[in-house]
Enzyme design. Structure first.
Site, PDB file in Angstrom:
ATOM      1  N   SER A  89     -42.675  10.762  31.120  1.00 22.66           N
ATOM      2  CA  SER A  89     -41.345  10.673  30.498  1.00 22.66           C
ATOM      3  C   SER A  89     -41.409  10.931  29.000  1.00 22.66           C
ATOM      4  CB  SER A  89     -40.757   9.273  30.664  1.00 22.66           C
ATOM      5  OG  SER A  89     -40.577   8.961  31.991  1.00 22.66           O
ATOM      6  N   ALA A 118     -45.439   7.125  30.545  1.00 26.41           N
ATOM      7  CA  ALA A 118     -44.860   6.123  29.650  1.00 26.41           C
ATOM      8  C   ALA A 118     -45.025   4.785  30.358  1.00 26.41           C
ATOM      9  CB  ALA A 118     -43.388   6.418  29.430  1.00 26.41           C
ATOM     10  N   HIS A 150     -37.908  14.854  31.974  1.00 24.14           N
ATOM     11  CA  HIS A 150     -38.944  15.585  32.696  1.00 24.14           C
ATOM     12  C   HIS A 150     -38.497  17.045  32.735  1.00 24.14           C
ATOM     13  CE1 HIS A 150     -41.384  12.190  34.221  1.00 24.14           C
ATOM     14  NE2 HIS A 150     -40.262  11.524  34.093  1.00 24.14           N
ATOM     15  N   ASN A 185     -42.598   0.425  25.216  1.00 17.09           N
ATOM     16  CA  ASN A 185     -41.882  -0.857  25.033  1.00 17.09           C
ATOM     17  C   ASN A 185     -42.859  -1.978  25.336  1.00 17.09           C
ATOM     18  OD1 ASN A 185     -41.364   0.454  27.801  1.00 17.09           O
ATOM     19  ND2 ASN A 185     -41.050  -1.733  28.214  1.00 17.09           N
ATOM     20  N   TYR A 238     -39.347   5.808  43.270  1.00 15.08           N
ATOM     21  CA  TYR A 238     -37.992   5.254  43.172  1.00 15.08           C
ATOM     22  C   TYR A 238     -36.905   6.281  43.484  1.00 15.08           C
ATOM     23  CZ  TYR A 238     -38.119   7.260  38.437  1.00 15.08           C
ATOM     24  OH  TYR A 238     -38.239   8.107  37.381  1.00 15.08           O
ATOM     25  N   GLU A 239     -37.271   7.563  43.511  1.00 10.61           N
ATOM     26  CA  GLU A 239     -36.270   8.583  43.851  1.00 10.61           C
ATOM     27  C   GLU A 239     -35.931   8.555  45.333  1.00 10.61           C
ATOM     28  OE1 GLU A 239     -36.841  12.533  41.775  1.00 10.61           O
ATOM     29  OE2 GLU A 239     -38.796  11.605  41.456  1.00 10.61           O
ATOM     30  N   HIS A 291     -41.127  10.562  41.736  1.00  9.70           N
ATOM     31  CA  HIS A 291     -41.429   9.123  41.707  1.00  9.70           C
ATOM     32  C   HIS A 291     -40.974   8.479  43.008  1.00  9.70           C
ATOM     33  CE1 HIS A 291     -40.890  10.387  37.504  1.00  9.70           C
ATOM     34  NE2 HIS A 291     -41.778   9.454  37.193  1.00  9.70           N
ATOM     35  N   HIS A 326     -34.065   3.452  29.228  1.00 11.73           N
ATOM     36  CA  HIS A 326     -34.707   4.759  29.417  1.00 11.73           C
ATOM     37  C   HIS A 326     -34.647   5.571  28.122  1.00 11.73           C
ATOM     38  CE1 HIS A 326     -36.381   8.067  31.622  1.00 11.73           C
ATOM     39  NE2 HIS A 326     -35.317   8.822  31.479  1.00 11.73           N
ATOM     40  N   MET A 350     -44.227   3.321  36.571  1.00 10.81           N
ATOM     41  CA  MET A 350     -43.687   3.634  37.902  1.00 10.81           C
ATOM     42  C   MET A 350     -44.274   4.919  38.468  1.00 10.81           C
ATOM     43  SD  MET A 350     -39.680   2.901  37.055  1.00 10.81           S
ATOM     44  CE  MET A 350     -39.192   1.554  35.961  1.00 10.81           C
ATOM     45  N   SER A 351     -45.421   5.337  37.956  1.00  9.28           N
ATOM     46  CA  SER A 351     -45.962   6.627  38.418  1.00  9.28           C
ATOM     47  C   SER A 351     -47.480   6.582  38.471  1.00  9.28           C
ATOM     48  CB  SER A 351     -45.510   7.737  37.463  1.00  9.28           C
ATOM     49  OG  SER A 351     -46.142   7.611  36.207  1.00  9.28           O
TER      50      SER A 351
END
Ligand code: HPA
Length: 274
Positions: free
Chosen positions: A31, A114, A62, A236, A86-87, A84, A247, A212-213
């Site tokens: 990201s 990230a 992306h 963060n 989550y998609e 990902h 985001h 998340m990746s």
């Protein structure tokens, strides 16, 4: 994996990119880090929309193209997109890019992402070389029938990150005056960022950063016998939160601190052994 879609995607890469089989290195950008394509001279690129095995993602930040980049006599694939969990796409889609790289003969993979800091040692803007991971997604991309052409049924995961590449990255960072932290990355499903209790939980369980990746891709790459390295950009902190995680914040820090990562990779790539 749908074999037809995979073979179509492989054919599209062979058609659309110059000599993709002679680039033995690949970088996947996280990201806000898609500028990493500027790592060298851009030779050619094709859109992920031409790769049905991967498909076109919809997350801002992306870039959406697969490039071949030249840097100091070295040629590298740069994937400015990733899928990902989550998609809601199949795990086979999440790892299709890595499987395609493996079929093209790529032997070294550098993943960037990230991540949120869980360790008090990590500050916003820090770079962290991933030394190990925890698969907190409760999915494994290798579940299902195993095609031995992709790798063995029960791959070892005791040392997924290549030690030699890791040492070279540390050494290069030192020489470039770049402060590079090291730590354990936990991949969660997302798409929510963590509650305070979840952040504390994963910290207690041994993670330094959360994202998340990356983990599914590392699993697929190790399955295929590639040498793997991963670097997180801490966008963060869950230890010293500056308010809610957004985001936009993740992308903005990616843009700002991504330059240091670019410099690190530019110095590293010509030094990687074939
Ligand atoms: N959690 C999960 N994924 C992330 C974060 C986070 O705090 N920051 C960037 N990606």
């Amino acid at each position: 994996m749908n074999n037809t879609l995979f073979e179509q995607s492989l054919a599209a890469l062979r058609r659309g990119l110059p000599e993709p089989e002679t680039a033995d290195l690949a970088i996947v950008t996280g990201s806000g880090l898609s500028r990493l394509v500027e790592i060298g001279e851009d030779e050619e690129s094709i859109s992920f929309s031409e790769l049905p095995a991967v498909g076109q993602g919809a997350v801002a930040g992306h870039g959406g193209r697969w490039h071949i980049v030249r840097l100091g006599g070295r040629r590298a694939h740069v994937l400015r997109m990733r899928r990902h969990f989550y998609e809601g796409v199949a795990q086979s889609q999440v790892i299709a890019g890595v499987r395609l790289l493996a079929r093209l003969g790529v032997s070294r993979l550098i993943l960037t992402n990230a991540a949120g800091g869980l360790s008090p040692r990590l500050r916003v803007g820090d770079l962290m070389r991933v030394t190990d991971h925890i698969n907190g997604q409760h999915r494994n991309p290798l579940i299902g029938p195993n095609d031995e052409r992709n790798g063995p049924r029960f791959p070892d995961m005791s040392e997924p990150y290549d030690r030699e590449m890791g040492e070279l990255i540390d050494e290069t960072a030192r020489e470039q005056g770049i402060d590079l932290k090291r730590g354990v990355y936990v991949a969660l499903a997302g798409p929510t960022y963590e509650t305070r209790s979840e952040a504390r939980l994963w910290r207690t369980l041994g993670a330094d950063a959360v994202g998340m990746s990356t983990v599914p891709e590392v699993i697929a790459a190790r399955h295929a016998g590639m040498r793997v390295a991963a670097i997180s950009l801490i966008t963060n902190s869950h230890v010293r939160p500056q308010g809610p995680t957004t985001h936009e914040e993740v992308l903005e820090v990616g843009e700002r601190a991504g330059r240091r990562l670019l410099r690190l990779l530019q110095a590293l790539i010509p030094r990687l052994p074939p």
